[in-house]
Structure formats: C-alpha cells, structure tokens
Design an enzyme around this catalytic site. Sequence first.
Site, PDB file in Angstrom:
ATOM      1  CG  HIS A  48       5.765  -4.825  -9.081  1.00  0.00           C
ATOM      2  ND1 HIS A  48       4.744  -3.983  -9.531  1.00  0.00           N
ATOM      3  CD2 HIS A  48       6.702  -4.050  -8.673  1.00  0.00           C
ATOM      4  CE1 HIS A  48       5.550  -2.648  -9.924  1.00  0.00           C
ATOM      5  NE2 HIS A  48       6.586  -2.828  -9.252  1.00  0.00           N
ATOM      6  CG  PHE A  49       3.544  -3.463  -5.269  1.00  0.00           C
ATOM      7  CD1 PHE A  49       4.706  -3.437  -4.785  1.00  0.00           C
ATOM      8  CD2 PHE A  49       3.213  -2.382  -6.222  1.00  0.00           C
ATOM      9  CE1 PHE A  49       5.763  -2.567  -5.059  1.00  0.00           C
ATOM     10  CE2 PHE A  49       4.048  -1.638  -6.727  1.00  0.00           C
ATOM     11  CZ  PHE A  49       5.429  -1.585  -6.192  1.00  0.00           C
TER      12      PHE A  49
END
EC number: 4.2.1.59
Length: 146
Positions: A48-49
């Site tokens: 993420h991410f």
Amino acid sequence: MMDIHQILKLLPHRYPFLLVDRVVELERGERIQAIKNVTINEPFFTGHFPNRPVMPGVLMLEALAQAAGLLSFDMMGEAPGDDKVFYFVGIDGARFKRPVEPGDQLILDVKLDRIKGGIYKFGGVARVGDSVACEAEIMCTMRTVA
C-alpha cells in the site's frame, strides 16, 4: 506520560497491529495525545503502495481508536484483564485530509465527548505536524468476555 511498556500493559494489540508508540499528554477522563512513528518498515507499506507508500486510512482510524482505549482504561483506573475488552463499535464523519508517509510522526488527539448506555463516544484528529491527516467520531464499548 506513558511509554511503550505502560501501553503494552493496557492494550491487547501487538505487532504488527499496535499503532500507538507513546502517550505525551493525558487528562484523566477528558483527553489524550499520543504518537505513532511511521517508518518504512511498517508491514502494510509492502502493498500500500509499492511505488508510493501511504498509510491506509483505516489504520489511522485504528490508531485513534487505540488511543481512545488507553484514555478509557486510564479513566477507569484499572488495567484490562483477559475478561475485559474494548471493542470499536462505530465511526461517524471519517475524513481523510492528507497522506501519511514513511518518516511521518502521526499525532493522535482524542477527547471523550460522552458515555451513554455503555457506549463511549470520542472525537479524534490525527495530524502530521499542524496538518490534519484524518478526523472522525469514534464509538467504543467495554465487554466482559468469558
């Protein structure tokens, strides 16, 4: 005001889900200010991410809820046992204002608004410096478990 050793006595959460590192201010039954130091080593950053790591908003809310739990246990003047648990039961008005990235220090400000029918209602704001990252009304309840 409360270091990690004291926090571990009051919260059941452990790695990777303990999201409060220190309590810097505490007014019993009124308010708490705590911090979460966000590092690139957080397990959620893997996905993420990968190319632009951002702390998930739901984890900012969980950090506020954990700070609310600390305020509640302190207010009652007792440590939790295996038979008492604070459950996160609701949230209203959640808003996300800025991303939280590795290297940020998340400042968690939570105040107790009211207790009614066994439901504790808190107002919470998470900031990085003077910039609001998220805010919400959080509801919790204590339950005795077998």
